[in-house]
Design an enzyme around this catalytic site. Structure first.
Site, PDB file in Angstrom:
ATOM      1  N   GLU A 125       9.820  50.890  74.580  1.00  0.00           N
ATOM      2  CA  GLU A 125       9.116  50.808  73.244  1.00  0.00           C
ATOM      3  C   GLU A 125       7.540  50.453  73.371  1.00  0.00           C
ATOM      4  O   GLU A 125       7.234  49.266  74.065  1.00  0.00           O
ATOM      5  CB  GLU A 125       9.872  49.939  72.191  1.00  0.00           C
ATOM      6  CG  GLU A 125       9.133  49.310  70.901  1.00  0.00           C
ATOM      7  CD  GLU A 125       8.685  50.720  70.179  1.00  0.00           C
ATOM      8  OE1 GLU A 125       7.722  50.693  69.794  1.00  0.00           O
ATOM      9  OE2 GLU A 125       9.754  51.232  70.000  1.00  0.00           O
TER      10      GLU A 125
ATOM     11  N   LYS B  61      13.934  46.850  51.106  1.00  0.00           N
ATOM     12  CA  LYS B  61      14.884  46.450  50.243  1.00  0.00           C
ATOM     13  C   LYS B  61      14.688  45.088  50.273  1.00  0.00           C
ATOM     14  O   LYS B  61      15.358  44.611  48.933  1.00  0.00           O
ATOM     15  CB  LYS B  61      16.344  46.718  51.231  1.00  0.00           C
ATOM     16  CG  LYS B  61      16.519  48.076  51.520  1.00  0.00           C
ATOM     17  CD  LYS B  61      16.492  49.015  50.321  1.00  0.00           C
ATOM     18  CE  LYS B  61      16.193  50.488  50.754  1.00  0.00           C
ATOM     19  NZ  LYS B  61      14.761  50.621  51.164  1.00  0.00           N
TER      20      LYS B  61
ATOM     21  N   GLU C 250       3.211  64.080  41.406  1.00  0.00           N
ATOM     22  CA  GLU C 250       4.312  64.565  42.150  1.00  0.00           C
ATOM     23  C   GLU C 250       3.775  66.011  42.147  1.00  0.00           C
ATOM     24  O   GLU C 250       3.970  66.679  41.059  1.00  0.00           O
ATOM     25  CB  GLU C 250       5.851  64.553  41.843  1.00  0.00           C
ATOM     26  CG  GLU C 250       6.767  65.299  42.623  1.00  0.00           C
ATOM     27  CD  GLU C 250       6.623  65.464  44.126  1.00  0.00           C
ATOM     28  OE1 GLU C 250       6.502  66.337  44.420  1.00  0.00           O
ATOM     29  OE2 GLU C 250       6.527  64.252  44.615  1.00  0.00           O
TER      30      GLU C 250
ATOM     31  N   ALA D  18       5.206  55.609  76.692  1.00  0.00           N
ATOM     32  CA  ALA D  18       5.842  56.373  77.982  1.00  0.00           C
ATOM     33  C   ALA D  18       5.210  57.924  77.900  1.00  0.00           C
ATOM     34  O   ALA D  18       4.782  58.348  76.727  1.00  0.00           O
ATOM     35  CB  ALA D  18       7.085  56.443  77.418  1.00  0.00           C
TER      36      ALA D  18
ATOM     37  N   HIS E 114      41.104  48.667  39.398  1.00  0.00           N
ATOM     38  CA  HIS E 114      40.559  48.711  37.820  1.00  0.00           C
ATOM     39  C   HIS E 114      40.401  47.136  37.622  1.00  0.00           C
ATOM     40  O   HIS E 114      41.086  46.473  37.983  1.00  0.00           O
ATOM     41  CB  HIS E 114      41.413  49.268  36.896  1.00  0.00           C
ATOM     42  CG  HIS E 114      41.015  48.853  35.482  1.00  0.00           C
ATOM     43  ND1 HIS E 114      39.971  50.199  34.758  1.00  0.00           N
ATOM     44  CD2 HIS E 114      41.360  48.087  34.421  1.00  0.00           C
ATOM     45  CE1 HIS E 114      40.040  49.577  33.723  1.00  0.00           C
ATOM     46  NE2 HIS E 114      40.690  48.656  33.329  1.00  0.00           N
TER      47      HIS E 114
ATOM     48  N   ASP F 150      13.984  61.008  64.007  1.00  0.00           N
ATOM     49  CA  ASP F 150      12.972  61.769  63.302  1.00  0.00           C
ATOM     50  C   ASP F 150      12.278  62.910  63.994  1.00  0.00           C
ATOM     51  O   ASP F 150      11.785  64.075  63.107  1.00  0.00           O
ATOM     52  CB  ASP F 150      11.787  60.705  62.603  1.00  0.00           C
ATOM     53  CG  ASP F 150      12.364  59.672  61.966  1.00  0.00           C
ATOM     54  OD1 ASP F 150      13.448  59.779  61.390  1.00  0.00           O
ATOM     55  OD2 ASP F 150      11.342  58.951  61.515  1.00  0.00           O
TER      56      ASP F 150
ATOM     57  N   CYS G 113      12.446  51.283  60.757  1.00  0.00           N
ATOM     58  CA  CYS G 113      13.575  50.771  59.807  1.00  0.00           C
ATOM     59  C   CYS G 113      13.541  49.635  59.374  1.00  0.00           C
ATOM     60  O   CYS G 113      13.486  48.758  58.402  1.00  0.00           O
ATOM     61  CB  CYS G 113      14.781  51.345  60.216  1.00  0.00           C
ATOM     62  SG  CYS G 113      16.162  50.805  58.955  1.00  0.00           S
TER      63      CYS G 113
END
Length: 464
Positions: A33, A52, A204, A116, A443, A311, A43
């Site tokens: 890493e 979150k 947008e 790397a 329910h 990704d 993440c």
């Protein structure tokens, strides 16, 4: 003799999942890493998890503001940004600690820090603070992930014009912000900043929010709900120019001639792949025209002993996609032949109410020439939603007309990210609409709306 059986490059969702599974299957593994304290990747450190925490704080604040609707009176509620930021950092550190000290170390996975570069298909040079280390291995797994793209047209300076990385640090909440893009990042940050009292405008280019969802019936309801909550949304319009007039004042010039002035601009579109300067093409690893690494169903690249996940591969840039790819690659490397159903990958946007989807929409099916039946219901028919006073939203389930095989679903409503899982599981097993419709659900529960929507597609629902 190689130093390792496998070297995984990138300690994000895909790299960690792959390394852990490989170690459990008896392989000698190294995990590389480039970032210090980078375990968990985007993440954990700069994406899913910290956002979150922000969303949860916004939800709690909004619940307190509406507490009187439930017979609870609360006075003088206020936002403490220092505590929110502390919660973000604590959560990140706890998850990273878990990965580093409870998962990776007990499995004897070698943790190597540095950038790397592939020398050949079995040799990696790792550079850290000017010092080089050579690691050799039988197999390489590429899992470098991506970063927010520094799109030149937006003149990103990370102070006035920012990316999602800077948007996570809200020690000083701006009075106003323009957000470029109404995808997951744009909507989540828009929801949080607006709830905290910021004047938010989302711009947008597409003619609807959530560009990846081809169902305006759903996206129009999302947009209407967001506008009702105080966000300003401009769709079907692109930004031609962004310029800093002075510190704390940014002007956005829209293609329609309109100008918007705000304290900050958040560019919430575009990701840059971490594949540059790694000698991938020089070694013969094939890339797509979008510079994604080409892989087969086992995550193998054009070089048999080099794999790629996450990704940098074709498909949605999602943590759970990367994790699953990492597991598939690990098991194939270790001699298993497990496969991944790439057509059944759910996604969610964590505003309130939530948005989630899997598979294709009704419009997608029409474009593909597929005859479908569609179940559709509003959340206001669900008794649990009524009791919770959370009746905003809609759910749609799309199934092939003849076989009744489920092809996709879209949910805008309370706990959409949870409700989508039942449909995803059914789809992953090539299940039909009847399998959900005929299954007894507890329910009162929000999950009953999934069952009722399946019945609706069959013409058997109590609710029309």
């Amino acid at each position: 003799m190689y130093d390792y059986d496998v070297v995984c490059i990138g300690a994000g969702s895909g790299g960690c999942a792959c390394a852990i599974r490989l170690a459990d299957l008896g392989e000698k593994v190294a995990l590389v890493e480039k970032r210090k304290n980078g375990t968990g990747g985007t993440c954990v450190n700069r994406g899913c998890i910290p956002t979150k925490v922000l969303v949860r704080s916004a939800e709690v604040f909004k619940e307190i503001q509406s507490a009187k609707n439930y017979g609870i009176e609360v006075e003088n509620a206020k936002i403490n940004l220092a505590t929110i930021n502390k919660n973000i950092n604590t959560t990140i550190k706890n998850i990273r600690f878990g990965l580093d000290n409870m998962i990776i170390k007990p499995r004897n996975i070698a943790r190597i820090e540095g950038q790397a570069i592939l020398i050949d298909s079995h040799t990696i040079k790792i550079t850290n603070s000017g010092e080089d280390k050579i690691a050799t291995c039988k197999t390489i797994v590429l899992a470098m992930g991506s970063e927010p793209a520094l799109i030149p047209a937006f003149n990103i300076d990370r102070e006035n014009i920012i990316t999602s990385d800077e948007a996570l640090n809200i020690e000083n909440l701006p009075k106003s912000i323009v957000i470029v893009g109404a995808g997951a990042l744009g909507l989540e940050f828009g929801y949080v900043y607006s709830t905290f009292g910021c004047d938010v405008t989302i711009v947008e280019m597409m003619d609807h929010v959530i560009p990846i969802m081809n169902d305006k019936e759903v996206t129009d309801q999302v947009e209407k709900t967001l506008k009702k909550s105080g966000l300003k949304i401009k769709t079907g319009c692109s930004i031609e120019k962004v310029e800093v007039m002075e510190p704390g004042t940014v002007k956005c010039s829209l293609e329609n001639g309109e100008e918007i002035i705000a304290e900050k601009v958040l560019v919430a579109i575009g990701r840059s792949l971490n594949t540059k300067n790694m000698n991938l093409e020089e070694l013969g690893i094939k890339l797509t025209k979008n510079n994604l690494v080409e892989i087969n169903e086992h995550m193998q690249t054009s070089i048999d002993n080099i794999f790629a996940v996450g990704d940098i591969t074709v498909g949605p840039q999602l943590s759970h996609k990367a994790q699953k790819q990492g597991l598939i690659a690990a098991e194939y490397i270790a001699g298993d032949r497990s496969l991944m159903n790439a057509t059944v990958i759910p996604w969610a946007i964590f505003i309130h109410p939530e948005i989630a989807a899997v598979g294709i929409t009704e419009n997608d099916a029409k474009t593909k020439g597929i005859d479908v039946i569609v179940g559709k219901l509003s959340f206001n028919i669900n008794e649990k939603a009524m009791a919770m006073q959370k009746t905003t939203g809609i759910i749609k389930i799309v199934a092939e007309k003849n076989s009744h095989k489920i092809l996709g679903a879209q949910i805008f409503g309370e706990d959409a990210s949870v409700l989508i899982s039942e449909i995803t599981t059914t789809m992953d097993h090539n299940g039909t609409i009847e399998e959900i419709a005929n299954c007894i659900h507890a329910h009162p529960a929000l999950s009953e709306i999934v069952m009722e929507t399946a019945k609706n597609a069959l013409g058997k629902s109590f609710h029309k």
